[in-house]
Design a protein around this motif. Structure first.
Motif, PDB file in Angstrom:
ATOM      1  N   ILE A  16       0.837  -1.200   0.000  1.00  0.00           N
ATOM      2  CA  ILE A  16       0.000   0.000   0.000  1.00  0.00           C
ATOM      3  C   ILE A  16       0.873   1.251   0.000  1.00  0.00           C
ATOM      4  N   ALA A  17       1.919   1.246   0.840  1.00  0.00           N
ATOM      5  CA  ALA A  17       2.846   2.384   0.864  1.00  0.00           C
ATOM      6  C   ALA A  17       3.511   2.561  -0.499  1.00  0.00           C
ATOM      7  N   ALA A  18       3.932   1.456  -1.109  1.00  0.00           N
ATOM      8  CA  ALA A  18       4.584   1.529  -2.417  1.00  0.00           C
ATOM      9  C   ALA A  18       3.629   2.064  -3.476  1.00  0.00           C
ATOM     10  N   LEU A  19       2.359   1.642  -3.411  1.00  0.00           N
ATOM     11  CA  LEU A  19       1.370   2.105  -4.383  1.00  0.00           C
ATOM     12  C   LEU A  19       1.106   3.597  -4.217  1.00  0.00           C
ATOM     13  N   ARG A  20       0.933   4.037  -2.981  1.00  0.00           N
ATOM     14  CA  ARG A  20       0.701   5.460  -2.745  1.00  0.00           C
ATOM     15  C   ARG A  20       1.875   6.297  -3.219  1.00  0.00           C
ATOM     16  N   PHE A  21       3.067   5.815  -2.925  1.00  0.00           N
ATOM     17  CA  PHE A  21       4.266   6.535  -3.340  1.00  0.00           C
ATOM     18  C   PHE A  21       4.364   6.568  -4.862  1.00  0.00           C
ATOM     19  N   GLY A  22       4.136   5.418  -5.500  1.00  0.00           N
ATOM     20  CA  GLY A  22       4.267   5.328  -6.947  1.00  0.00           C
ATOM     21  C   GLY A  22       3.274   6.204  -7.691  1.00  0.00           C
ATOM     22  N   LEU A  23       2.027   6.247  -7.224  1.00  0.00           N
ATOM     23  CA  LEU A  23       1.012   7.059  -7.887  1.00  0.00           C
ATOM     24  C   LEU A  23       1.348   8.539  -7.795  1.00  0.00           C
ATOM     25  N   ARG A  24       1.874   8.960  -6.667  1.00  0.00           N
ATOM     26  CA  ARG A  24       2.231  10.367  -6.512  1.00  0.00           C
ATOM     27  C   ARG A  24       3.473  10.719  -7.325  1.00  0.00           C
ATOM     28  N   ALA A  25       4.413   9.793  -7.406  1.00  0.00           N
ATOM     29  CA  ALA A  25       5.585  10.028  -8.260  1.00  0.00           C
ATOM     30  C   ALA A  25       5.163  10.116  -9.724  1.00  0.00           C
ATOM     31  N   LEU A  26       4.201   9.275 -10.112  1.00  0.00           N
ATOM     32  CA  LEU A  26       3.715   9.298 -11.491  1.00  0.00           C
ATOM     33  C   LEU A  26       3.046  10.632 -11.815  1.00  0.00           C
ATOM     34  N   GLU A  27       2.315  11.168 -10.842  1.00  0.00           N
ATOM     35  CA  GLU A  27       1.660  12.468 -11.047  1.00  0.00           C
ATOM     36  C   GLU A  27       2.680  13.599 -11.126  1.00  0.00           C
ATOM     37  N   GLN A  28       3.557  13.696 -10.122  1.00  0.00           N
ATOM     38  CA  GLN A  28       4.495  14.805 -10.058  1.00  0.00           C
ATOM     39  C   GLN A  28       5.696  14.632 -10.982  1.00  0.00           C
ATOM     40  N   GLY A  29       5.835  13.458 -11.572  1.00  0.00           N
ATOM     41  CA  GLY A  29       6.942  13.216 -12.481  1.00  0.00           C
ATOM     42  C   GLY A  29       6.560  13.275 -13.942  1.00  0.00           C
ATOM     43  N   THR A  30       5.340  13.746 -14.230  1.00  0.00           N
ATOM     44  CA  THR A  30       4.866  13.870 -15.611  1.00  0.00           C
ATOM     45  C   THR A  30       4.239  15.241 -15.807  1.00  0.00           C
ATOM     46  N   ARG A  31       3.753  15.487 -17.005  1.00  0.00           N
ATOM     47  CA  ARG A  31       3.160  16.797 -17.326  1.00  0.00           C
ATOM     48  C   ARG A  31       1.852  17.052 -16.573  1.00  0.00           C
ATOM     49  N   ARG A  32       1.384  16.073 -15.813  1.00  0.00           N
ATOM     50  CA  ARG A  32       0.207  16.285 -14.974  1.00  0.00           C
ATOM     51  C   ARG A  32       0.564  16.926 -13.640  1.00  0.00           C
ATOM     52  N   TRP A  33       1.790  17.332 -13.467  1.00  0.00           N
ATOM     53  CA  TRP A  33       2.243  17.770 -12.146  1.00  0.00           C
ATOM     54  C   TRP A  33       1.544  19.037 -11.653  1.00  0.00           C
ATOM     55  N   VAL A  57      12.207  18.688  -5.298  1.00  0.00           N
ATOM     56  CA  VAL A  57      12.494  17.780  -6.411  1.00  0.00           C
ATOM     57  C   VAL A  57      13.851  18.091  -7.042  1.00  0.00           C
ATOM     58  N   ALA A  58      14.209  19.370  -7.090  1.00  0.00           N
ATOM     59  CA  ALA A  58      15.452  19.778  -7.743  1.00  0.00           C
ATOM     60  C   ALA A  58      16.697  19.285  -7.022  1.00  0.00           C
ATOM     61  N   HIS A  59      16.567  18.792  -5.791  1.00  0.00           N
ATOM     62  CA  HIS A  59      17.710  18.163  -5.128  1.00  0.00           C
ATOM     63  C   HIS A  59      18.297  17.054  -6.004  1.00  0.00           C
ATOM     64  N   ALA A  60      17.438  16.391  -6.792  1.00  0.00           N
ATOM     65  CA  ALA A  60      17.871  15.222  -7.564  1.00  0.00           C
ATOM     66  C   ALA A  60      18.692  15.585  -8.787  1.00  0.00           C
ATOM     67  N   ALA A  61      18.782  16.865  -9.130  1.00  0.00           N
ATOM     68  CA  ALA A  61      19.638  17.324 -10.230  1.00  0.00           C
ATOM     69  C   ALA A  61      19.330  16.631 -11.542  1.00  0.00           C
ATOM     70  N   GLY A  62      18.045  16.487 -11.852  1.00  0.00           N
ATOM     71  CA  GLY A  62      17.649  15.843 -13.106  1.00  0.00           C
ATOM     72  C   GLY A  62      16.725  16.724 -13.906  1.00  0.00           C
ATOM     73  N   GLY A  63      16.281  16.204 -15.033  1.00  0.00           N
ATOM     74  CA  GLY A  63      15.320  16.922 -15.847  1.00  0.00           C
ATOM     75  C   GLY A  63      13.974  16.998 -15.146  1.00  0.00           C
ATOM     76  N   MET A  64      13.145  17.941 -15.590  1.00  0.00           N
ATOM     77  CA  MET A  64      11.821  18.115 -14.986  1.00  0.00           C
ATOM     78  C   MET A  64      10.775  18.302 -16.077  1.00  0.00           C
ATOM     79  N   PRO A  65       9.628  17.657 -15.876  1.00  0.00           N
ATOM     80  CA  PRO A  65       9.354  16.671 -14.823  1.00  0.00           C
ATOM     81  C   PRO A  65       9.965  15.318 -15.166  1.00  0.00           C
ATOM     82  N   SER A  66      10.293  14.542 -14.134  1.00  0.00           N
ATOM     83  CA  SER A  66      10.790  13.186 -14.342  1.00  0.00           C
ATOM     84  C   SER A  66      10.379  12.323 -13.167  1.00  0.00           C
TER      85      SER A  66
END
Length: 480
Positions: free
Chosen positions: A149-166, A183-192
């Motif tokens: 359940i924790a993994a699912l909640r985490f994954g769904l939120r990452a999917l939202e904030q890591g795509t153009r739906r953010w 998010v910018a701590h990760a030093a990657g492209g955005m959104p990802s």
């Protein structure tokens, strides 16, 4: 370096020291080789500017440490005096506005106005299962989660904030800017997806264990682990760089708290060698440390209560800045680069006055740059702080800067100035540095990798060292 011991560890960062302590607690003889003159790797502190001013050389704030299962198991959390501020981080915007992530989620929600309920819906379900989230993110993606359940909640939120739906969740600009700063701590492209996942974990910790740090500097983490190792009979040899595995023969197990590059000098199977050569490093950082006459004069007074501050403006501005760096553009140099860079700043003296003479302050700051950059970021960072704290420049007594190239030269793990020892992408969360259910094991007999280039990736939590040591003890010594 050829005397016989059970376990040799190369590198005394938090992962290497955790691996060494775990082995020593199992009754094995252990030695650690460290290239620098002091232990710690990314958790060192030193006087970088003026006498009496203490700066963290690399990492400064440690939410992952406070949430670390292995740090708790080793008793590290009880032997260090941790400062956990009421305000985990702040995010100033133009016009004197700011968002503050208080450790109290309700207080944060109240401060975000119309987006407060959206922030609660983003974070609260993760907080309700934070142990499961930490377990899921603290192992590797190829393992089944202990708390689905924790993994699912985490994954769904990452999917939202890591795509153009953010932007779908928020209606105003403060809350999305606050989250993007994390998010910018990760030093990657955005959104990802990868960056969003890293940001979610940090944002959850802001309202959970808190964004704490050791009183007196990050060095306290390394020194406490080193003292534990020595008390168990282990040895630490500093000023001892290891450039070849031939230098550490004579051990039944060798654990490398290093970048994968060290392995390339050994006889490796072709498939493994090719996998290492395909391993990618991320953006570098250019860092500046300031000794200040007084506290940073933030236009919004609440920003001065948070040890960590994210600069760069709105979500759109930060995303543009980070995507430009990913495309190889130098902030403040290339005409095509956005005017404002993302800057991660820490002002520890607002809650830990022991770091500076009475009434004085220190400010730690870095900005992302392309790998291998030679940019001195002093003026770039100063201008961005001045944007939200007019008069800051007049308070600077001294500063010390390090380019990405210099950071890489001072710590071989930080290739090109990448302090995460490898790009943070979905591909490299699975392939870190190879695709395997036991990625800490190498094809070389008795040799294991335990650095941030292995799961669960970077941050000061010691889990990489724990997983590698656990595997080595089982396979080489029959110790569960």
């Amino acid at each position: 370096m050829t005397d016989v011991v059970d376990v040799t560890v190369v590198g005394s960062g938090p992962n290497g020291l955790v691996a060494a302590v775990v082995a020593a607690r199992a009754g094995l003889s252990v030695r650690v080789f460290e290239a620098a003159s002091s232990v710690g790797g990314g958790v060192r502190s030193a006087g970088l500017t003026l006498p009496g001013f203490l700066h963290d050389v690399c990492s400064a704030v440690h939410p992952a440490a406070l949430a670390s299962p292995v740090f708790r198991r080793l008793g590290l959390l009880d032997r260090i005096e941790w400062i956990v501020p009421e305000a985990s981080y702040a995010h100033p915007l133009d016009g004197g506005r700011a968002g503050v992530a208080w450790r109290d989620l309700d207080r944060t929600v109240d401060g975000l106005g119309a987006d407060g309920r959206a922030w609660r819906r983003l974070i609260a379900p993760l907080l309700a299962r934070q142990r499961g989230v930490v377990s899921f993110t603290g192992s590797q993606l190829l393992q089944l989660p202990r708390d689905p359940i924790a993994a699912l909640r985490f994954g769904l939120r990452a999917l939202e904030q890591g795509t153009r739906r953010w932007d779908a969740r928020f209606s105003r600009d403060v809350a999305p800017a606050m989250f993007t700063g994390v998010v910018a701590h990760a030093a990657g492209g955005m959104p990802s997806l990868a960056s969003a996942g890293a940001g979610l974990l940090l944002a959850m910790h802001a309202h959970g264990v808190g964004w704490g740090f050791p009183k007196g500097g990050s060095q306290q983490i390394a020194d406490t682990l080193a003292n534990e190792l020595i008390s168990l009979g282990g040895r630490i040899i500093t000023d001892a760089p290891v450039s070849s595995l031939d230098q550490v023969r004579g051990s039944r197990a060798v654990l490398l708290d290093t970048a994968p590059e060290l392995l390339l000098g050994a006889e490796l199977p072709g498939r493994y060698r090719r996998a290492l050569r395909r391993y990618r490093y991320g953006s570098g950082v250019a860092k500046v440390d300031f000794a200040l006459e007084g506290p940073v004069p933030w236009a919004n007074a609440e920003v001065g209560l948070a040890p960590t501050v994210h600069l760069g403006g709105s979500r759109e501005e930060i995303a543009a800045a980070e995507n430009a760096v990913r495309a190889g553009l130098q902030p403040g140099v290339d005409d095509a680069a956005p005017r404002h860079p993302y800057v991660l700043a820490t002002q520890p003296t607002v809650v830990d006055p022991s770091r500076a003479p009475a009434g004085k302050h220190v400010l730690w700051a870095y900005t992302h740059v392309p790998a291998g950059s030679t940019l001195d970021a002093t003026e770039l960072v100063t201008r961005e702080v001045e944007r939200f704290a007019p008069g800051f420049r007049d308070l600077v007594l001294a500063s010390a800067s390090r380019t990405a190239v210099e950071i890489g030269a001072q710590n071989a793990n930080y290739v090109g100035g990448d302090i995460y020892a490898g790009e943070l992408s979905m591909r490299q969360f699975v392939k870190r540095p190879v695709v395997s259910t036991k990625p800490w094991r190498t094809p070389l007999e008795g040799v294991y990798l335990c650095s941030s280039a292995t799961p669960p990736g970077p941050a000061v939590h010691g889990m990489n060292g724990w997983w590698a040591a656990k595997l080595a003890l089982k396979e080489r010594f029959g110790i569960e």
